[in-house]
Design an enzyme around this catalytic site. Structure first.
Site, PDB file in Angstrom:
ATOM      1  N   HIS A   1      -2.761  -4.747  -9.278  1.00 43.38           N
ATOM      2  CA  HIS A   1      -1.528  -5.887  -9.546  1.00 43.38           C
ATOM      3  C   HIS A   1      -1.497  -5.529 -11.321  1.00 43.38           C
ATOM      4  O   HIS A   1      -0.316  -5.846 -11.849  1.00 43.38           O
ATOM      5  CB  HIS A   1      -1.953  -6.925  -9.340  1.00 43.38           C
ATOM      6  CG  HIS A   1      -1.729  -7.231  -7.801  1.00 43.38           C
ATOM      7  ND1 HIS A   1      -2.669  -7.869  -6.935  1.00 43.38           N
ATOM      8  CD2 HIS A   1      -0.639  -6.844  -7.021  1.00 43.38           C
ATOM      9  CE1 HIS A   1      -2.229  -7.905  -5.709  1.00 43.38           C
ATOM     10  NE2 HIS A   1      -1.075  -7.331  -5.744  1.00 43.38           N
TER      11      HIS A   1
ATOM     12  N   ASP B   1       6.630  -2.690  -5.499  1.00 44.97           N
ATOM     13  CA  ASP B   1       5.279  -2.950  -4.853  1.00 44.97           C
ATOM     14  C   ASP B   1       5.502  -2.902  -3.377  1.00 44.97           C
ATOM     15  O   ASP B   1       5.420  -3.858  -3.009  1.00 44.97           O
ATOM     16  CB  ASP B   1       4.775  -4.205  -5.315  1.00 44.97           C
ATOM     17  CG  ASP B   1       3.510  -4.555  -4.879  1.00 44.97           C
ATOM     18  OD1 ASP B   1       2.843  -3.728  -4.090  1.00 44.97           O
ATOM     19  OD2 ASP B   1       3.249  -5.704  -4.896  1.00 44.97           O
ATOM     20  N   SER B   2       5.717  -1.755  -2.859  1.00 43.09           N
ATOM     21  CA  SER B   2       5.941  -1.465  -1.482  1.00 43.09           C
ATOM     22  C   SER B   2       4.890  -1.223  -0.700  1.00 43.09           C
ATOM     23  O   SER B   2       3.752  -0.884  -1.128  1.00 43.09           O
ATOM     24  CB  SER B   2       6.935  -0.445  -1.229  1.00 43.09           C
ATOM     25  OG  SER B   2       6.433   0.954  -1.554  1.00 43.09           O
TER      26      SER B   2
HETATM   27  N1  SAM Z   1       0.060  -3.388  -2.932  1.00 39.53           N
HETATM   28  C1  SAM Z   1       0.637  -3.104  -1.761  1.00 39.53           C
HETATM   29  C2  SAM Z   1       0.275  -1.323  -1.157  1.00 39.53           C
HETATM   30  O1  SAM Z   1       0.414  -0.763  -2.114  1.00 39.53           O
HETATM   31  O2  SAM Z   1      -0.062  -1.202  -0.121  1.00 39.53           O
HETATM   32  C3  SAM Z   1       1.644  -3.256  -1.154  1.00 39.53           C
HETATM   33  C4  SAM Z   1       1.698  -4.922  -1.224  1.00 39.53           C
HETATM   34  S1  SAM Z   1       3.236  -5.903  -0.550  1.00 39.53           S
HETATM   35  C5  SAM Z   1       2.326  -6.700   0.761  1.00 39.53           C
HETATM   36  C6  SAM Z   1       4.071  -4.795   0.133  1.00 39.53           C
HETATM   37  C7  SAM Z   1       5.362  -5.564   0.918  1.00 39.53           C
HETATM   38  O3  SAM Z   1       6.469  -4.794   0.980  1.00 39.53           O
HETATM   39  C8  SAM Z   1       5.369  -6.133   2.250  1.00 39.53           C
HETATM   40  O4  SAM Z   1       4.966  -7.384   2.263  1.00 39.53           O
HETATM   41  C9  SAM Z   1       6.531  -5.672   3.075  1.00 39.53           C
HETATM   42  O5  SAM Z   1       7.004  -6.684   3.793  1.00 39.53           O
HETATM   43  C10 SAM Z   1       7.317  -5.372   1.794  1.00 39.53           C
HETATM   44  N2  SAM Z   1       8.427  -4.332   2.117  1.00 39.53           N
HETATM   45  C11 SAM Z   1       8.543  -3.298   2.866  1.00 39.53           C
HETATM   46  N3  SAM Z   1       9.801  -2.594   2.709  1.00 39.53           N
HETATM   47  C12 SAM Z   1      10.496  -3.453   2.308  1.00 39.53           C
HETATM   48  C13 SAM Z   1      11.730  -3.539   1.841  1.00 39.53           C
HETATM   49  N4  SAM Z   1      12.593  -2.488   2.436  1.00 39.53           N
HETATM   50  N5  SAM Z   1      12.374  -4.428   1.229  1.00 39.53           N
HETATM   51  C14 SAM Z   1      11.481  -5.531   0.444  1.00 39.53           C
HETATM   52  N6  SAM Z   1      10.321  -5.749   0.829  1.00 39.53           N
HETATM   53  C15 SAM Z   1       9.648  -4.801   1.644  1.00 39.53           C
END
Ligand code: SAM
Length: 278
Positions: free
Chosen positions: A65, A158-159
């Site tokens: 983070h 942060d996906s």
């Molecule tokens: N730090 C983490 C990693 O590198 O594995 C990622 C953490 S964060 C929980 C990732 C988030 O991205 C998830 O909650 C997921 O629901 C979200 N996410 C995935 N695709 C997305 C999209 N198209 N738009 C917005 N959020 C998305």
């Protein structure tokens, strides 16, 4: 009587797993988008898992983070409006709001249930989501970015890994939309996986970003619970170069990994990583 042990394994590659001892399964759910679990681990404390992949843990979340937040925010001289795409656990929002000049931080998360579970079970990470400078928007980040132009100083992607709803967050068309969504001197950072296991992805993303942004840089950090531990971040910028930052002017904020001395050092790449992005 033999005490039963429970172990969680993330299959990080077809041939390798990351395994840790679980003392309790705190919460599980099948959301509209993914399988969600909050586990109590012996080594790392509470852990958020999505579709079997570790997202964050209490013990090492600061590494990821801080790196994905403070490098772009200390590269932009005056980041007022910042967006996080994904990031439902809230850790990036918490770090962004350590910067006093940030007026508004938007969390653009597709899955409401990730936010709700994080608020309930990971308060150390999600604690800033109710801050008055934070605004949560539940929608697909790809749609949001393509519908908003010239809006943000900094965008942080942060996906999850490039599967399911996150696939489009690693495509050329998304980076073009990010370029348009940024102000004329804006910059963005995306997490771009492991230089050990995801070399094709890093190469493709780096060249896609390079074909759109005047300045493209790759930096690395160490995140113990992510595949291989070594993690990459790709930064695309319209004007400000992280390597040109005057580090003597970087404010000291409360961090455990990031510091001004590291700011430029993070961009010094091992030879095998230089080869990936050649
Ligand atoms: N730090 C983490 C990693 O590198 O594995 C990622 C953490 S964060 C929980 C990732 C988030 O991205 C998830 O909650 C997921 O629901 C979200 N996410 C995935 N695709 C997305 C999209 N198209 N738009 C917005 N959020 C998305």
């Amino acid at each position: 009587m033999v005490e039963m042990e429970l172990w969680f394994t993330e299959q990080q590659t077809p041939d390798l797993g990351f395994t840790c001892k679980i003392t309790k399964t705190i919460y599980t759910a099948k959301t509209q988008y993914q399988d969600l679990a909050i586990l109590e681990t012996k080594q790392f404390g509470r852990m958020l898992v999505l579709d079997g992949a570790v997202q964050t843990t209490i013990a090492d979340e600061f590494c990821y983070h801080e790196l994905i937040s403070h490098v772009p925010l200390f590269t932009h001289p005056n980041p007022k409006k910042v967006a996080v795409i994904g990031g439902g656990d809230g850790g990036v929002i918490r770090e962004i709001l350590k910067h006093d000049e940030v007026e508004k931080a938007y969390l653009i998360e597709i899955d409401r249930e990730v936010i709700e579970a994080s608020k309930k079970y990971l308060p150390e990470i999600s604690c800033a989501l109710d801050d008055e400078r934070a605004e949560v928007i539940i929608t697909d980040g790809i749609k949001f970015v393509s519908e908003n132009k010239n809006m943000f100083d900094v965008i942080i992607v942060d996906s999850t890994d490039p599967v399911g709803p996150a696939v489009g967050l690693f495509q050329d068309s998304f980076y073009k939309a990010v370029f348009e969504c940024l102000k004329e001197d804006g910059l963005f950072v995306a997490q771009t996986e492991s230089p050990f296991y995801d070399q094709d992805l890093i190469k493709n993303v780096f060249h896609a970003v390079k074909s759109i942004f005047p300045i493209t840089r790759l930096y690395l950090g160490f995140i113990p619970t992510y595949p291989s531990g070594l993690w990459s971040f790709t930064l695309g910028s319209k004007k400000y170069d992280p390597l040109e930052v005057d580090i003597s002017k970087i404010k000291r904020i409360d961090t455990k990994y990031y510091n001004p001395e590291l700011h430029k050092a993070l961009f010094a790449l091992p030879t095998f990583v230089q080869e990936i992005i050649k």
